[in-house]
Every structure is written in C-alpha cells, then in structure tokens.
Scaffold this motif. Structure first.
Motif, mmCIF file in Angstrom:
data_model
loop_
_atom_site.group_PDB
_atom_site.id
_atom_site.type_symbol
_atom_site.label_atom_id
_atom_site.label_comp_id
_atom_site.label_asym_id
_atom_site.label_seq_id
_atom_site.Cartn_x
_atom_site.Cartn_y
_atom_site.Cartn_z
ATOM 1 N N ASN A 2 0.815 -1.213 0.000
ATOM 2 C CA ASN A 2 0.000 0.000 0.000
ATOM 3 C C ASN A 2 0.852 1.269 0.000
ATOM 4 O OD1 ASN A 2 -2.521 -1.304 0.004
ATOM 5 N ND2 ASN A 2 -2.409 -1.634 2.222
ATOM 6 N N GLY A 3 2.153 1.094 -0.264
ATOM 7 C CA GLY A 3 3.024 2.242 -0.414
ATOM 8 C C GLY A 3 3.704 2.721 0.851
ATOM 9 N N VAL A 4 3.600 1.966 1.941
ATOM 10 C CA VAL A 4 4.264 2.351 3.195
ATOM 11 C C VAL A 4 5.699 1.837 3.161
ATOM 12 C CG1 VAL A 4 4.246 2.172 5.705
ATOM 13 C CG2 VAL A 4 2.085 2.259 4.439
ATOM 14 N N ALA A 5 6.666 2.757 3.220
ATOM 15 C CA ALA A 5 8.057 2.383 2.975
ATOM 16 C C ALA A 5 8.816 1.978 4.236
ATOM 17 C CB ALA A 5 8.784 3.539 2.291
ATOM 18 N N ARG A 6 8.613 2.689 5.333
ATOM 19 C CA ARG A 6 9.443 2.465 6.528
ATOM 20 C C ARG A 6 8.538 2.051 7.691
ATOM 21 N NH1 ARG A 6 14.491 3.631 8.544
ATOM 22 N NH2 ARG A 6 14.625 4.393 10.692
ATOM 23 N N ILE A 7 8.708 0.812 8.147
ATOM 24 C CA ILE A 7 7.816 0.228 9.163
ATOM 25 C C ILE A 7 8.630 -0.142 10.391
ATOM 26 C CG2 ILE A 7 6.211 -1.650 9.658
ATOM 27 C CD1 ILE A 7 6.020 -1.854 6.460
ATOM 28 N N ALA A 8 8.152 0.264 11.557
ATOM 29 C CA ALA A 8 8.815 -0.068 12.813
ATOM 30 C C ALA A 8 7.945 -1.020 13.621
ATOM 31 C CB ALA A 8 9.089 1.201 13.624
ATOM 32 N N GLY A 9 8.587 -1.978 14.259
ATOM 33 C CA GLY A 9 7.907 -2.831 15.228
ATOM 34 C C GLY A 9 8.225 -2.353 16.626
ATOM 35 N N ILE A 10 7.269 -2.474 17.534
ATOM 36 C CA ILE A 10 7.493 -2.000 18.897
ATOM 37 C C ILE A 10 6.881 -2.960 19.902
ATOM 38 C CG2 ILE A 10 5.431 -0.531 18.979
ATOM 39 C CD1 ILE A 10 7.241 1.553 20.450
ATOM 40 N N ASP A 11 7.601 -3.186 20.992
ATOM 41 C CA ASP A 11 7.118 -4.057 22.066
ATOM 42 C C ASP A 11 7.772 -3.625 23.363
ATOM 43 O OD1 ASP A 11 5.673 -6.038 23.291
ATOM 44 O OD2 ASP A 11 6.879 -7.707 22.546
ATOM 45 N N GLU A 12 7.185 -4.079 24.477
ATOM 46 C CA GLU A 12 7.732 -3.711 25.789
ATOM 47 C C GLU A 12 8.025 -4.953 26.610
ATOM 48 O OE1 GLU A 12 5.955 -4.416 28.687
ATOM 49 O OE2 GLU A 12 4.160 -5.101 27.633
ATOM 50 N N ALA A 13 8.826 -4.769 27.659
ATOM 51 C CA ALA A 13 9.146 -5.837 28.606
ATOM 52 C C ALA A 13 9.090 -5.270 30.018
ATOM 53 C CB ALA A 13 10.537 -6.409 28.324
ATOM 54 N N GLY A 14 8.594 -6.082 30.936
ATOM 55 C CA GLY A 14 8.586 -5.676 32.339
ATOM 56 C C GLY A 14 7.292 -5.104 32.835
ATOM 57 N N ARG A 15 6.256 -5.186 32.050
ATOM 58 C CA ARG A 15 4.982 -4.600 32.467
ATOM 59 C C ARG A 15 4.422 -5.274 33.726
ATOM 60 N NH1 ARG A 15 -0.004 -3.240 28.330
ATOM 61 N NH2 ARG A 15 -1.601 -2.784 29.877
ATOM 62 N N GLY A 16 4.583 -6.577 33.835
ATOM 63 C CA GLY A 16 4.008 -7.291 34.969
ATOM 64 C C GLY A 16 4.944 -7.484 36.141
ATOM 65 N N ALA A 17 6.138 -6.933 36.085
ATOM 66 C CA ALA A 17 7.107 -7.110 37.172
ATOM 67 C C ALA A 17 6.724 -6.271 38.392
ATOM 68 C CB ALA A 17 8.503 -6.731 36.698
ATOM 69 N N LEU A 18 7.257 -6.656 39.543
ATOM 70 C CA LEU A 18 7.032 -5.922 40.790
ATOM 71 C C LEU A 18 8.141 -4.913 41.065
ATOM 72 C CD1 LEU A 18 5.975 -8.870 43.140
ATOM 73 C CD2 LEU A 18 4.533 -7.480 41.627
ATOM 74 N N ALA A 19 9.221 -5.006 40.305
ATOM 75 C CA ALA A 19 10.363 -4.116 40.543
ATOM 76 C C ALA A 19 11.048 -3.818 39.223
ATOM 77 C CB ALA A 19 11.354 -4.763 41.513
ATOM 78 N N GLY A 20 11.752 -2.682 39.198
ATOM 79 C CA GLY A 20 12.507 -2.313 38.022
ATOM 80 C C GLY A 20 11.689 -1.551 37.003
ATOM 81 N N PRO A 21 12.321 -1.161 35.908
ATOM 82 C CA PRO A 21 11.664 -0.329 34.896
ATOM 83 C C PRO A 21 10.814 -1.144 33.937
ATOM 84 C CG PRO A 21 13.881 -0.815 34.197
ATOM 85 C CD PRO A 21 13.723 -1.453 35.554
ATOM 86 N N VAL A 22 10.028 -0.446 33.154
ATOM 87 C CA VAL A 22 9.414 -1.028 31.960
ATOM 88 C C VAL A 22 10.224 -0.502 30.778
ATOM 89 C CG1 VAL A 22 7.691 0.828 31.750
ATOM 90 C CG2 VAL A 22 7.280 -1.373 30.654
ATOM 91 N N VAL A 23 10.568 -1.400 29.866
ATOM 92 C CA VAL A 23 11.447 -1.059 28.744
ATOM 93 C C VAL A 23 10.727 -1.378 27.442
ATOM 94 C CG1 VAL A 23 13.633 -1.561 27.591
ATOM 95 C CG2 VAL A 23 13.526 -1.522 30.087
ATOM 96 N N ALA A 24 10.716 -0.442 26.523
ATOM 97 C CA ALA A 24 10.158 -0.665 25.194
ATOM 98 C C ALA A 24 11.263 -0.526 24.160
ATOM 99 C CB ALA A 24 9.039 0.330 24.892
#
Length: 232
Positions: free
Chosen positions: A16-38
C-alpha cells in the motif's frame, strides 16, 4: 504453542506504499520491581532470521545471541525507551508502558511511516499504527523489538542485583516469583520496587495467597494421586 514469525503485516503495508515500518514491544509490564522497557526496531527490506521469534518463546541463551545479532546488524535500526519504577508509581503501569513506547519510537533518527505494536492500540501515539494481539509471535519486526526490550531489561535487572543482592533480581528479574515474594517479605521493598503494586505494598498478603494456591484442593489431589497405599 510455537509460531514462526513472518512479514505478513509488513508486506501488506508495503503493497500500500508504506516504505518504513517499525515494530514495537515492551518488557517488564508485569514485574514488581525495576523499569518497563520498550524497543522500536526497523528491519531492512530483505531481512531474514530463522530463529527470531517472540522473546518469551526463546531460551535465555538464544535470546541473548539473537539480541547481539540484531544490534550488530548494520541495517537494523533500533532504539529503546525506559520508564523507571518511580514514574510507574506516579502515572500507573499502563501509561508508563505507553510512555516507554513513545520514547522508543521518537528516538529513531529517521521516523517511521507506520508502526506495528504488540497488543492493543496506544492512544495517543505520534505515528500511524496497527495493533496486533500476540504480534510478537506474528510480526518479525515486533519479535525483534521484543527481544531487544527483554534483553535490555534483563541486563538492567542483573545490574540492580549488584546493588540489592538480598533480592536475587538476577534470578527472577523483578517478577512475582515465589523467591521474590519471600525476599520481599523478609527485607521489605527497596528503591526500585513498584510501591503501587499490591504485592509490594502488602508482601504478607502475597505470601498468604501463595500458601492458599499450594494447599488448594486441586493441588492436594494431584499430590495424593502419586501416593502408594500401604499393605494391610
């Protein structure tokens, strides 16, 4: 169930003509400590990788190996966004996860035309997006982001283990395992614990819930199946 990732969504956007596509995901959402990282990742057009998949389906050693291959690839563009536990407590984990995603995508030197996001839509978001449930099992771009986010966060938690050795962060990475809950009950929360999460605010309650799960009728029944009957 193991599912091989591919470029189905990426190819449809390209058609459909979209040239540059990025994927994105995160880690640490369910943790009790530390950061969330995407992580945000833009893969080259002819990228191929036989072993890349959702980071949760990869053994830690393989995940580290794939991470090193991704970040060393000269045509793979990637960034990370990090939101610490203080900010998580201030704005809540959902908003913090979305903020980490926006930080990651906005850090790309060349902005994408479209973003593939694991899970549900992120609103507001600075670029057009397609949200894919279980996207890290389906989209190669999202899978790459999941690996980079997960390994980045795991390394941070191992570093925190050096500062707060009594919590064994290197083993559980801040998630609510039995070991972590026992340490939390014994020592109380440390500076990187998420105080707004109930198991941190009420560690004794979390231990009581663990005890209830252990002694549930279904669990007792499974134990009793293996018992031998003494001879009369």
């Amino acid at each position: 169930m193991y599912r091989r990732c591919g470029f189905r969504y990426e190819k449809k956007l390209c058609a459909n003509g979209v040239a540059r596509i990025a994927g994105i995901d995160e880690a640490g959402r369910g943790a009790l400590a530390g950061p969330v990282v995407a992580a945000a990742v833009v893969l080259p057009e002819k990228f191929r990788h036989r072993r890349l998949n959702d980071s949760k389906q990869l053994a830690p050693e393989l995940r580290e190996e794939i991470y090193c291959e991704l970040v060393a690839h000269p045509e793979v563009t990637w960034t990370v966004g990090i939101v610490d536990s203080i900010e998580i407590d201030r704005i809540n984990i959902l908003r913090a996860s979305h903020r980490a995603m926006r930080l990651a995508i906005e850090a790309l030197i060349e902005p994408p035309n479209h973003v593939l996001i694991d899970g549900l839509p992120v609103i507001p978001f600075p670029f057009p997006q397609t949200a894919i449930v279980d996207g890290d099992c389906i989209s190669m771009s999202i899978a790459a982001a999941s690996v980079i986010a997960k390994v980045t966060r795991d390394r941070m938690m191992r570093d925190f283990c050096g500062q707060f050795r009594q919590y064994s962060f290197g083993q559980h990475k801040g998630y609510g395992t039995e070991l972590h809950l026992l340490k939390l009950h014994e020592f109380g929360p440390c500076p990187i614990h998420r105080r707004s999460f109930e198991p941190v605010a009420q560690p004794l309650l979390a231990l009581e819930e663990l005890a209830e799960i252990r002694s549930s009728p279904a669990r007792r029944a499974r134990r009793e199946i293996g018992l031998s009957v003494p001879a009369s």
